[in-house]
Write an enzyme that holds these catalytic residues in place. Structure first.
Site, PDB file in Angstrom:
ATOM      1  N   HIS A  55       0.838  -1.196   0.000  1.00 31.67           N
ATOM      2  CA  HIS A  55       0.000   0.000   0.000  1.00 31.67           C
ATOM      3  C   HIS A  55       0.879   1.255   0.000  1.00 31.67           C
ATOM      4  O   HIS A  55       2.057   1.202   0.367  1.00 31.67           O
ATOM      5  CB  HIS A  55      -0.942  -0.011   1.212  1.00 31.67           C
ATOM      6  CG  HIS A  55      -2.066  -0.991   1.059  1.00 31.67           C
ATOM      7  ND1 HIS A  55      -3.107  -1.091   1.955  1.00 31.67           N
ATOM      8  CD2 HIS A  55      -2.312  -1.919   0.096  1.00 31.67           C
ATOM      9  CE1 HIS A  55      -3.951  -2.034   1.560  1.00 31.67           C
ATOM     10  NE2 HIS A  55      -3.480  -2.574   0.443  1.00 31.67           N
ATOM     11  N   GLU A  57       1.006   3.856   1.911  1.00 31.92           N
ATOM     12  CA  GLU A  57       1.563   4.280   3.201  1.00 31.92           C
ATOM     13  C   GLU A  57       2.862   3.535   3.495  1.00 31.92           C
ATOM     14  O   GLU A  57       3.865   4.127   3.915  1.00 31.92           O
ATOM     15  CB  GLU A  57       0.558   4.004   4.330  1.00 31.92           C
ATOM     16  CG  GLU A  57      -0.784   4.705   4.180  1.00 31.92           C
ATOM     17  CD  GLU A  57      -1.819   3.883   3.422  1.00 31.92           C
ATOM     18  OE1 GLU A  57      -1.436   3.206   2.440  1.00 31.92           O
ATOM     19  OE2 GLU A  57      -3.004   3.930   3.801  1.00 31.92           O
ATOM     20  N   TRP A 177     -12.147   6.053 -37.192  1.00 28.87           N
ATOM     21  CA  TRP A 177     -11.429   7.313 -37.344  1.00 28.87           C
ATOM     22  C   TRP A 177     -12.302   8.521 -37.647  1.00 28.87           C
ATOM     23  O   TRP A 177     -11.964   9.363 -38.462  1.00 28.87           O
ATOM     24  CB  TRP A 177     -10.343   7.211 -38.436  1.00 28.87           C
ATOM     25  CG  TRP A 177      -9.569   5.953 -38.381  1.00 28.87           C
ATOM     26  CD1 TRP A 177      -9.493   5.016 -39.350  1.00 28.87           C
ATOM     27  CD2 TRP A 177      -8.742   5.496 -37.309  1.00 28.87           C
ATOM     28  NE1 TRP A 177      -8.678   3.991 -38.957  1.00 28.87           N
ATOM     29  CE2 TRP A 177      -8.206   4.255 -37.707  1.00 28.87           C
ATOM     30  CE3 TRP A 177      -8.406   5.986 -36.053  1.00 28.87           C
ATOM     31  CZ2 TRP A 177      -7.348   3.500 -36.892  1.00 28.87           C
ATOM     32  CZ3 TRP A 177      -7.563   5.243 -35.239  1.00 28.87           C
ATOM     33  CH2 TRP A 177      -7.046   4.025 -35.665  1.00 28.87           C
ATOM     34  N   ARG A 190      -8.589   3.930 -22.060  1.00 26.83           N
ATOM     35  CA  ARG A 190      -8.453   2.463 -22.070  1.00 26.83           C
ATOM     36  C   ARG A 190      -7.478   1.997 -21.000  1.00 26.83           C
ATOM     37  O   ARG A 190      -7.705   1.005 -20.324  1.00 26.83           O
ATOM     38  CB  ARG A 190      -7.965   1.998 -23.449  1.00 26.83           C
ATOM     39  CG  ARG A 190      -9.056   2.036 -24.502  1.00 26.83           C
ATOM     40  CD  ARG A 190      -8.560   1.419 -25.791  1.00 26.83           C
ATOM     41  NE  ARG A 190      -9.599   1.422 -26.826  1.00 26.83           N
ATOM     42  CZ  ARG A 190      -9.373   1.144 -28.094  1.00 26.83           C
ATOM     43  NH1 ARG A 190      -8.144   0.818 -28.494  1.00 26.83           N
ATOM     44  NH2 ARG A 190     -10.350   1.160 -28.975  1.00 26.83           N
ATOM     45  N   ARG A 213      -2.638   1.814 -26.936  1.00 28.47           N
ATOM     46  CA  ARG A 213      -1.525   2.194 -27.805  1.00 28.47           C
ATOM     47  C   ARG A 213      -1.179   3.672 -27.610  1.00 28.47           C
ATOM     48  O   ARG A 213      -2.053   4.527 -27.663  1.00 28.47           O
ATOM     49  CB  ARG A 213      -1.884   1.989 -29.287  1.00 28.47           C
ATOM     50  CG  ARG A 213      -2.257   0.572 -29.651  1.00 28.47           C
ATOM     51  CD  ARG A 213      -2.478   0.415 -31.147  1.00 28.47           C
ATOM     52  NE  ARG A 213      -3.585   1.192 -31.672  1.00 28.47           N
ATOM     53  CZ  ARG A 213      -4.851   0.810 -31.669  1.00 28.47           C
ATOM     54  NH1 ARG A 213      -5.188  -0.347 -31.140  1.00 28.47           N
ATOM     55  NH2 ARG A 213      -5.794   1.573 -32.196  1.00 28.47           N
TER      56      ARG A 213
END
Lengths: 366, 366
Positions: A55, A57, A177, A190, A213
């Protein structure tokens, strides 16, 4: 008092920035960052790096120790309330108490009952505790975890790219696109989500890779799981689809209504599940440890998941199709402000000024 | 040199702001502002207030005179090149030369051949002339005039309010008040344009007023002309439509294909014209002195005028209709970046963060 508050915010901001480095690597754990300060100087920094790892901490305490600093009397800034239970790692509260830290500044409380009551434990041991520093920013940072741990359901982000007239594909179904300049933002999304969800039509029509990517990145990034909603099971007949490619080292879940599960497809990383109802799909994903889903289309999927979405990333290109596939064309009814109260949280215009990203967040009734 | 440039820009900015006061009142003249500066102090200010009224330069000179200032050796800042011809008023160049002004700083040149060559006249008379200070801002201010005077066609602004999925009306055709918080921006647009253009369906369905309304305004504002594209002439059968109301003191042009012009409608302020082809309609409007048209819908009109538009004001509400009337649904073909190169020039989010205004401008090939 004001100076102290500014100082607290300064170090909490650093802790938030550290935490961000873990985004996309720690799910379904929350990203957490920690900074240890003594006499106004930073003596230790750390963040939760990967699921199952130390963790934040403990990372920060270790960092201070490595550098030869004594943490006695120091202040710990941590984005999320320290845990007080034995999970994959021992309780952070014990480490903090042992370290001699005298003040702990917390961004927001951990609603997870399993984590135990870290706050009380620290107080009982004579440590000054302050809560709610930059809480809004910390909640934004921790949004996947905060929803997932309280509801068991993944955080749902809708992402679409459309023309000015809301078309995500032209008449012939071409959808690739529509926006290109802001693709980096898509891959950033993503990267942070545990899973990407698409419909079977998207797989068939576009055969997308659905991986992460970045042009600048040289190392292979961790790819989110892929979830396909495929009522008829049509994708199962074709293991050559890009989403099934094993080199992406990710699990693929196909949710389908067809009985003949796994008949044509026998890949180790592909799981077939008999369910296609959106709420149930989300429940199942939650049970499988998926804390966040990025819904990437198409129109039928967007329409089904709109009402369950927490956030929308809408990309618009300054062009129009007139006729085509509208982003929510399969919606069964109008969604008014009163149905889903979306607030615009940020807007970004691309460099060439031909593309726009609008981020909207569902406002929880408070 | 740098200090001088900053000073020039400062006073040109003032001249621009003065010019803006004339927006919507001077068409088809350009809005022009002027500032006279002597020894670093402003001694005269003026702007073109209404069509046929004094030009900005003469207003500024008069202002200086009224205040008892001598303009000898002063500098004149003016957004547009001073005219050198007798029109509704005598040439500004003469007034400038007589005033003893020794330097003239011009925002941009006047492409209107009728205006004469003010620049040369000033130079010949020994006045220092500088051109192109804050030219981009001045061209934005003067955009209606610059297009109108060089092409004879009005500047075309498209304005629509849509849902996230590009719907301007729901399934039942309801289109009123998709966006509400940004309505002030709509009325600001109406105020500056010479005419508002709508289709017959919009008139029949919504019966809009199409006037200029501001909550804060107490005086009646000048209303732009109303242009209705009405192939079948259906609006002509009903003089009770709001657009025909005489109290708005404006002309209404109905462009139609029906032969029986003026048969049912005999209102003095209504003109009926036998033409409905968009390019020809724009040519006719230009010939009638209309320098700017705000196209307000509906879908068929938007689709017809998109390729002739210079600017788009797109208002989006954070809601979705799924099924409905898409903003460009009657478009005969896709409009790609290469067809109309729209650039986003500004973005505004409403206070409640539920509405978005995106302004896009067509980039002229330069």
């Amino acid at each position: 008092m004001r100076a102290k508050k500014l100082q607290d915010e300064y170090f909490m901001k650093l802790a938030i920035n550290l935490a961000k480095k873990g985004l996309g690597c720690v799910n379904p754990n929350p990203p957490v960052g920690a900074v240890i300060v003594k006499d106004g100087e930073i003596i230790g920094k750390g963040y939760h790096k990967r699921y199952g790892g130390r963790h934040a901490e403990r990372e920060a305490l270790l960092d201070a120790k490595r550098k030869g600093h004594s943490t006695l009397g120091a202040t710990l800034y941590v984005t999320l309330e320290p845990c007080d239970h034995y999970g994959k790692t021992p309780p952070c509260t014990d480490a903090i108490i042992e370290s001699g830290i005298k003040r702990v500044v917390i961004g927001t409380l951990d609603p997870n009952p399993v984590s135990g009551n870290g706050l009380e434990k620290l107080k009982k041991n004579g440590i000054d505790v302050e809560i709610g520093i930059l809480e809004k920013d910390v909640k934004e940072l921790t949004k996947f975890f905060l929803k997932y741990i309280t509801t068991g359901l993944p955080y749902v982000t809708l992402k679409y790219a459309a023309t000015l007239d809301g078309m995500i594909a032209d008449e012939d179904g071409n959808s690739k696109w529509i926006t290109t300049e802001l693709r980096k933002e898509v891959h950033r999304l993503r990267k942070t989500h545990s899973a990407i969800l698409v419909g079977a039509n998207t797989v068939i029509k576009d055969d997308p890779l659905l991986n992460v990517r970045f042009e600048s990145s040289k190392t292979q990034l961790k790819n989110p799981k892929v979830v396909v909603l495929d009522k008829e099971g049509v994708t199962l007949n074709n293991p050559s689809f890009n989403i099934f490619r094993p080199e992406f080292s990710r699990e693929v879940f196909v949710f389908t209504n067809t009985a003949k599960t796994n008949s044509t497809l026998a890949l180790d990383h592909v799981r077939i599940l008999n369910e296609t109802e959106p709420t149930k799909v989300l429940q199942i994903l939650g049970k499988m440890g998926v804390d966040s889903v990025l819904v990437e289309g198409g129109a039928s999927i967007f329409s089904q998941f709109l009402q369950f979405s927490d956030e929308i990333y809408a990309f618009y290109a300054t062009k129009t199709f007139g006729v085509g596939k509208s982003v929510f064309q399969n919606l069964s009814r109008k969604i008014e402000h009163s149905d889903i109260n979306f607030s615009i949280t940020s807007v970004k215009v691309s460099k060439s000024k031909r593309e726009l990203m609008v981020v909207m967040k569902r406002c929880s009734p408070e």
